[in-house]
Write a protein that holds these residues in place. Sequence first.
Motif, short mmCIF file in Angstrom:
data_model
loop_
_atom_site.label_atom_id
_atom_site.label_comp_id
_atom_site.label_asym_id
_atom_site.label_seq_id
_atom_site.Cartn_x
_atom_site.Cartn_y
_atom_site.Cartn_z
N GLY A 91 7.45 1.03 2.11
CA GLY A 91 8.68 1.43 1.44
C GLY A 91 9.53 2.26 2.39
N ASP A 92 9.90 3.46 1.98
CA ASP A 92 10.70 4.36 2.81
C ASP A 92 9.84 5.30 3.66
OD1 ASP A 92 13.00 3.30 1.74
OD2 ASP A 92 13.14 4.81 0.15
N ALA A 93 8.55 5.30 3.45
CA ALA A 93 7.67 6.23 4.16
C ALA A 93 7.17 5.65 5.47
CB ALA A 93 6.48 6.59 3.28
N ARG A 94 7.06 6.52 6.46
CA ARG A 94 6.46 6.16 7.75
C ARG A 94 5.40 7.21 8.04
NH1 ARG A 94 8.55 2.84 11.68
NH2 ARG A 94 7.36 2.92 13.60
N ILE A 95 4.14 6.79 8.03
CA ILE A 95 3.02 7.72 8.16
C ILE A 95 2.23 7.34 9.41
CG2 ILE A 95 0.98 8.65 7.02
CD1 ILE A 95 2.20 7.37 4.40
N PRO A 96 2.03 8.29 10.35
CA PRO A 96 1.20 7.97 11.52
C PRO A 96 -0.24 7.72 11.08
CG PRO A 96 2.23 10.15 11.72
CD PRO A 96 2.58 9.62 10.38
N VAL A 97 -0.87 6.70 11.66
CA VAL A 97 -2.24 6.37 11.25
C VAL A 97 -3.21 7.48 11.61
CG1 VAL A 97 -1.94 3.87 11.23
CG2 VAL A 97 -2.62 5.01 13.34
N ALA A 98 -2.83 8.35 12.53
CA ALA A 98 -3.69 9.48 12.87
C ALA A 98 -3.81 10.46 11.70
CB ALA A 98 -3.15 10.20 14.10
N ALA A 99 -2.86 10.43 10.78
CA ALA A 99 -2.89 11.33 9.62
C ALA A 99 -3.57 10.68 8.41
CB ALA A 99 -1.47 11.73 9.24
N LEU A 100 -4.18 9.51 8.61
CA LEU A 100 -4.81 8.80 7.51
C LEU A 100 -6.30 8.70 7.71
CD1 LEU A 100 -2.26 5.85 7.15
CD2 LEU A 100 -2.45 7.88 5.70
N GLY A 101 -7.02 8.66 6.61
CA GLY A 101 -8.46 8.49 6.65
C GLY A 101 -8.83 7.02 6.64
N THR A 102 -10.05 6.75 6.23
CA THR A 102 -10.56 5.39 6.17
C THR A 102 -9.97 4.66 4.96
OG1 THR A 102 -12.62 6.15 7.15
CG2 THR A 102 -12.66 4.00 6.08
N PRO A 103 -9.42 3.46 5.16
CA PRO A 103 -8.86 2.72 4.03
C PRO A 103 -9.96 2.18 3.12
CG PRO A 103 -8.62 1.46 6.04
CD PRO A 103 -9.19 2.79 6.43
N GLU A 104 -9.69 2.21 1.84
CA GLU A 104 -10.64 1.72 0.83
C GLU A 104 -10.00 0.55 0.10
OE1 GLU A 104 -12.63 3.32 -3.36
OE2 GLU A 104 -11.46 4.69 -2.10
N VAL A 105 -10.61 -0.62 0.19
CA VAL A 105 -10.11 -1.82 -0.50
C VAL A 105 -10.51 -1.72 -1.97
CG1 VAL A 105 -10.27 -4.32 -0.65
CG2 VAL A 105 -10.24 -3.21 1.58
N LEU A 106 -9.54 -1.88 -2.86
CA LEU A 106 -9.78 -1.78 -4.29
C LEU A 106 -9.69 -3.16 -4.94
CD1 LEU A 106 -7.48 1.30 -5.01
CD2 LEU A 106 -9.92 1.34 -4.54
N ASP A 107 -10.70 -3.50 -5.74
CA ASP A 107 -10.59 -4.74 -6.49
C ASP A 107 -9.66 -4.50 -7.69
OD1 ASP A 107 -12.06 -3.40 -8.43
OD2 ASP A 107 -13.91 -4.51 -8.08
N ALA A 108 -9.46 -5.50 -8.52
CA ALA A 108 -8.48 -5.40 -9.60
C ALA A 108 -8.81 -4.26 -10.57
CB ALA A 108 -8.40 -6.72 -10.35
N GLU A 109 -10.08 -4.10 -10.90
CA GLU A 109 -10.47 -3.06 -11.85
C GLU A 109 -10.30 -1.66 -11.27
OE1 GLU A 109 -11.22 -1.75 -15.47
OE2 GLU A 109 -11.13 -3.87 -14.98
N GLU A 110 -10.73 -1.47 -10.03
CA GLU A 110 -10.58 -0.16 -9.38
C GLU A 110 -9.10 0.16 -9.16
OE1 GLU A 110 -12.91 -1.13 -5.94
OE2 GLU A 110 -14.41 0.37 -6.48
N ALA A 111 -8.32 -0.84 -8.79
CA ALA A 111 -6.88 -0.62 -8.59
C ALA A 111 -6.22 -0.19 -9.89
CB ALA A 111 -6.23 -1.90 -8.06
N ARG A 112 -6.60 -0.81 -10.98
CA ARG A 112 -6.05 -0.42 -12.29
C ARG A 112 -6.42 1.03 -12.62
NH1 ARG A 112 -8.45 -3.88 -15.24
NH2 ARG A 112 -6.99 -5.56 -14.78
N ALA A 113 -7.65 1.41 -12.30
CA ALA A 113 -8.08 2.79 -12.56
C ALA A 113 -7.27 3.78 -11.73
CB ALA A 113 -9.57 2.94 -12.27
N TRP A 114 -7.02 3.46 -10.45
CA TRP A 114 -6.26 4.36 -9.59
C TRP A 114 -4.77 4.37 -9.95
CZ3 TRP A 114 -8.03 8.24 -6.94
CH2 TRP A 114 -9.36 8.22 -6.52
N ARG A 115 -4.29 3.34 -10.64
CA ARG A 115 -2.90 3.33 -11.11
C ARG A 115 -2.74 4.10 -12.41
NH1 ARG A 115 -2.96 -2.40 -10.02
NH2 ARG A 115 -3.18 -2.77 -12.24
N THR A 116 -3.84 4.29 -13.14
CA THR A 116 -3.74 4.89 -14.48
C THR A 116 -4.48 6.22 -14.55
OG1 THR A 116 -5.62 3.52 -15.22
CG2 THR A 116 -3.40 2.63 -15.60
N HIS A 117 -5.67 6.24 -15.10
CA HIS A 117 -6.34 7.50 -15.42
C HIS A 117 -6.86 8.27 -14.20
CE1 HIS A 117 -9.69 4.59 -15.47
NE2 HIS A 117 -10.44 5.60 -15.11
#
Length: 171
Positions: A91-117
Amino acid sequence: MQQPSASSSGQSSAQPAAQPAAPAYDERLTAPGSWWVIVFLFGLSGGLIMLPLGTVPMLGGLIVAAALAASMVSSYGSARIRVVAGSLVAGDARIPVAALGTPEVLDAEEARAWRTHRADLRAFMVMRSYVPRAVRVEVTDPSDPTPYVYLSSRDPEALAAALEAARGDAA
């Protein structure tokens, strides 16, 4: 086009232009096809509303309503996620990868949980409800109050791999 000038030593003084780095990952979260059917129906509705006023107003209503709906769907579907030049651009954000941790792939159910509760209001999210899977990456920069970045993605494995590769290159 200018020709490079030769210096007194006989070599060209002009340096070749540096090529911008090609994105390691590039995805546009476009709106699904069914939304364009709704755009058509919205335009048809605009035309029907203007029908009692005559043919020309009906065509104007159809065109204006369809154009408004199309611009809304197009702008909503223009979100772009890229990993380029050691940065995550979402989007409008530019984040250096040095400021990020390990990426976590979310399946449909986990993604829904992180979008909601499980969502944190301070998180940065590029979220599209019509894309069921996502990637969540913790922000490791202690001066940044954002706990994590949530990115909807149709190919979260490739996005996570590109982030890991960019982190490895930055280290």
